[in-house]
Design an enzyme around this catalytic site. Structure first.
Site, PDB file in Angstrom:
ATOM      1  N   SER A 140       1.172  -1.205   0.544  1.00  0.00           N
ATOM      2  CA  SER A 140       0.208  -0.396  -0.368  1.00  0.00           C
ATOM      3  C   SER A 140       1.072   1.077  -0.081  1.00  0.00           C
ATOM      4  O   SER A 140       1.972   1.170   0.688  1.00  0.00           O
ATOM      5  CB  SER A 140      -1.136  -0.153   1.630  1.00  0.00           C
ATOM      6  OG  SER A 140      -1.375   1.061   1.558  1.00  0.00           O
ATOM      7  N   TYR A 153      -0.919  -0.155  10.087  1.00  0.00           N
ATOM      8  CA  TYR A 153      -1.176  -1.022   8.638  1.00  0.00           C
ATOM      9  C   TYR A 153      -0.209  -1.140   7.915  1.00  0.00           C
ATOM     10  O   TYR A 153       0.682  -1.123   7.128  1.00  0.00           O
ATOM     11  CB  TYR A 153      -2.858  -0.193   8.095  1.00  0.00           C
ATOM     12  CG  TYR A 153      -2.686  -0.815   6.608  1.00  0.00           C
ATOM     13  CD1 TYR A 153      -3.285  -2.339   6.462  1.00  0.00           C
ATOM     14  CD2 TYR A 153      -3.124   0.031   5.823  1.00  0.00           C
ATOM     15  CE1 TYR A 153      -3.881  -1.824   4.909  1.00  0.00           C
ATOM     16  CE2 TYR A 153      -3.012   0.022   4.387  1.00  0.00           C
ATOM     17  CZ  TYR A 153      -3.607  -1.212   4.058  1.00  0.00           C
ATOM     18  OH  TYR A 153      -4.062  -1.800   2.592  1.00  0.00           O
TER      19      TYR A 153
HETATM   20  P1  NAP Z   1     -11.306  -6.739   0.521  1.00  0.00           P
HETATM   21  O1  NAP Z   1     -12.384  -5.207  -0.364  1.00  0.00           O
HETATM   22  O2  NAP Z   1     -12.009  -6.089   2.083  1.00  0.00           O
HETATM   23  O3  NAP Z   1     -10.942  -7.970   0.780  1.00  0.00           O
HETATM   24  C1  NAP Z   1     -10.300  -8.180   1.109  1.00  0.00           C
HETATM   25  C2  NAP Z   1     -10.478  -9.386   0.954  1.00  0.00           C
HETATM   26  O4  NAP Z   1      -8.753 -10.325   1.758  1.00  0.00           O
HETATM   27  C3  NAP Z   1     -10.649 -10.405   1.150  1.00  0.00           C
HETATM   28  O5  NAP Z   1     -11.258 -11.994   0.168  1.00  0.00           O
HETATM   29  C4  NAP Z   1     -11.234 -11.189   2.579  1.00  0.00           C
HETATM   30  O6  NAP Z   1     -11.417 -12.483   2.336  1.00  0.00           O
HETATM   31  C5  NAP Z   1      -9.053 -11.487   2.778  1.00  0.00           C
HETATM   32  N1  NAP Z   1      -9.109 -12.121   4.241  1.00  0.00           N
HETATM   33  C6  NAP Z   1      -8.829 -10.427   4.841  1.00  0.00           C
HETATM   34  N2  NAP Z   1      -8.652 -11.661   6.225  1.00  0.00           N
HETATM   35  C7  NAP Z   1      -8.173 -12.486   5.884  1.00  0.00           C
HETATM   36  C8  NAP Z   1      -7.205 -13.347   6.014  1.00  0.00           C
HETATM   37  N3  NAP Z   1      -7.556 -13.630   7.670  1.00  0.00           N
HETATM   38  N4  NAP Z   1      -7.422 -14.756   5.599  1.00  0.00           N
HETATM   39  C9  NAP Z   1      -7.260 -14.821   4.876  1.00  0.00           C
HETATM   40  N5  NAP Z   1      -7.931 -13.759   3.760  1.00  0.00           N
HETATM   41  C10 NAP Z   1      -8.476 -12.958   4.284  1.00  0.00           C
HETATM   42  O7  NAP Z   1     -10.023  -5.252   0.449  1.00  0.00           O
HETATM   43  P2  NAP Z   1      -9.752  -4.754  -0.694  1.00  0.00           P
HETATM   44  O8  NAP Z   1      -9.550  -3.208  -0.687  1.00  0.00           O
HETATM   45  O9  NAP Z   1      -9.568  -5.961  -2.135  1.00  0.00           O
HETATM   46  O10 NAP Z   1      -7.540  -5.462  -1.114  1.00  0.00           O
HETATM   47  C11 NAP Z   1      -7.002  -6.264  -1.298  1.00  0.00           C
HETATM   48  C12 NAP Z   1      -5.049  -6.049  -0.362  1.00  0.00           C
HETATM   49  O11 NAP Z   1      -5.295  -4.390  -1.158  1.00  0.00           O
HETATM   50  C13 NAP Z   1      -5.196  -5.947   1.338  1.00  0.00           C
HETATM   51  O12 NAP Z   1      -3.624  -6.440   0.942  1.00  0.00           O
HETATM   52  C14 NAP Z   1      -5.666  -3.510   1.448  1.00  0.00           C
HETATM   53  O13 NAP Z   1      -4.060  -4.063   2.201  1.00  0.00           O
HETATM   54  C15 NAP Z   1      -4.655  -3.602  -0.180  1.00  0.00           C
HETATM   55  N6  NAP Z   1      -4.911  -1.997   0.008  1.00  0.00           N
HETATM   56  C16 NAP Z   1      -5.918  -1.994  -0.948  1.00  0.00           C
HETATM   57  C17 NAP Z   1      -6.062  -0.361  -1.177  1.00  0.00           C
HETATM   58  C18 NAP Z   1      -7.584  -0.026  -1.630  1.00  0.00           C
HETATM   59  O14 NAP Z   1      -7.335   0.735  -0.949  1.00  0.00           O
HETATM   60  N7  NAP Z   1      -8.849  -0.719  -1.086  1.00  0.00           N
HETATM   61  C19 NAP Z   1      -5.044   0.320  -0.711  1.00  0.00           C
HETATM   62  C20 NAP Z   1      -4.452  -0.309  -0.206  1.00  0.00           C
HETATM   63  C21 NAP Z   1      -3.773  -2.029  -0.833  1.00  0.00           C
HETATM   64  P3  NAP Z   1     -13.696 -12.820   2.888  1.00  0.00           P
HETATM   65  O15 NAP Z   1     -14.524 -12.438   1.708  1.00  0.00           O
HETATM   66  O16 NAP Z   1     -13.796 -13.952   3.314  1.00  0.00           O
HETATM   67  O17 NAP Z   1     -13.228 -12.076   3.988  1.00  0.00           O
END
Ligand code: NAP
Length: 242
Positions: A140, A153
């Site tokens: 991130s 984070y």
């Molecule tokens: P999201 O929509 O909240 O989805 C999170 C995913 O992670 C879901 O598939 C969830 O599974 C899974 N997950 C959560 N805890 C877990 C665990 N303990 N073990 C296995 N799986 C787990 O998040 P996203 O926005 O797609 O984020 C994906 C990645 O991108 C993350 O690493 C996040 O930090 C990074 N990121 C996101 C953003 C943003 O703006 N969205 C920005 C920077 C970085 P379930 O469906 O089973 O809950």
């Protein structure tokens, strides 16, 4: 066709990565921890692309669960190797450090940084034998710049960036690349409570990104087009920070 594992593949950025890896012809293992229906939707999308895969439940922060699921798969599939690993699972629990609870600190570090360790230390073994591998870690902007309210984070993501740089030097000789993709603000469930209107004036491209735009960078780094890129962090943030 290669075997790929995407942690947190059930929703958001992870789902978009699964779909693009399927488009590239790979067999995709979709990890999730709670939302089986969403993981099944991702699997259906993989099959719509003419590829195949399976769903695999484990909590990346729980070493016993990770060991059982991954070693179980490896034992059942002795002729197959997971050659593409995307460490994408992550959560945020924002809080000022002075108010932060142990749970908020430990869970974010446990999933973000501990998850990288628990999964990668198993999958890397097959890659070392095969002398080929692609590891892409979704980090991130927060891990590069640091964001107030996100000491947990930012620490988790900065930790993964350091681990990426170290590991890339350990395994480069074996044709294994290890890189990070660092998204800025991306429209997913994780950013649901953040108002795009309030934040978009900070972003040179004046909008949030999409999960597919992040997946484009991940699938590039996971492909045969990125043979000589390792230990890098590729930002996908609309110019917000460089
Ligand atoms: P999201 O929509 O909240 O989805 C999170 C995913 O992670 C879901 O598939 C969830 O599974 C899974 N997950 C959560 N805890 C877990 C665990 N303990 N073990 C296995 N799986 C787990 O998040 P996203 O926005 O797609 O984020 C994906 C990645 O991108 C993350 O690493 C996040 O930090 C990074 N990121 C996101 C953003 C943003 O703006 N969205 C920005 C920077 C970085 P379930 O469906 O089973 O809950």
């Amino acid at each position: 066709m290669k075997y790929a594992l995407v942690t947190g593949g059930s929703r958001g950025i992870g789902r978009a990565i699964c779909v693009q890896l399927a488009e590239a012809g790979h067999y995709v293992i979709v990890n999730y921890t709670s939302k089986q229906d969403e993981a099944e939707k991702t699997l259906a999308m993989i099959r719509e692309k003419g590829s195949d895969g399976e769903i695999m439940k484990f909590d990346v922060s729980n070493q016993a669960e990770v060991d059982a699921a991954l070693n179980g798969w490896i034992e059942k599939n002795p002729d197959k190797t997971i050659e593409i690993l995307v460490n994408n699972a992550g959560i945020r629990k924002d809080q000022l450090l002075m108010w932060m609870s142990n749970e908020e600190w430990n869970s974010v570090l446990g999933i973000g940084l501990g998850g990288f360790y628990n999964v990668t230390r198993i999958i890397i073994k097959g890659m070392l034998v095969k002398k080929w591998g692609r590891i892409v870690n979704v980090v991130s902007l927060s891990g590069l710049k640091g964001l107030p309210g996100q000491t947990n984070y930012s620490a988790a993501k900065a930790g993964v960036i350091g681990a990426t740089k170290a590991l890339s030097q350990e395994v480069g000789r074996r044709n294994i690349t290890v890189n990070c993709v660092a998204p800025g603000f991306i429209k997913t469930d994780m950013t649901e409570g953040i108002n795009e209107k309030d934040f978009k004036q900070l972003i040179p491209m004046a909008r949030f990104g999409t999960a597919e735009e992040v997946a484009d960078a991940v699938s590039y780094l996971a492909s045969d087009k990125a043979t000589y890129i390792t230990g890098q962090v590729l930002s996908v943030n609309g110019g917000l920070y460089s």
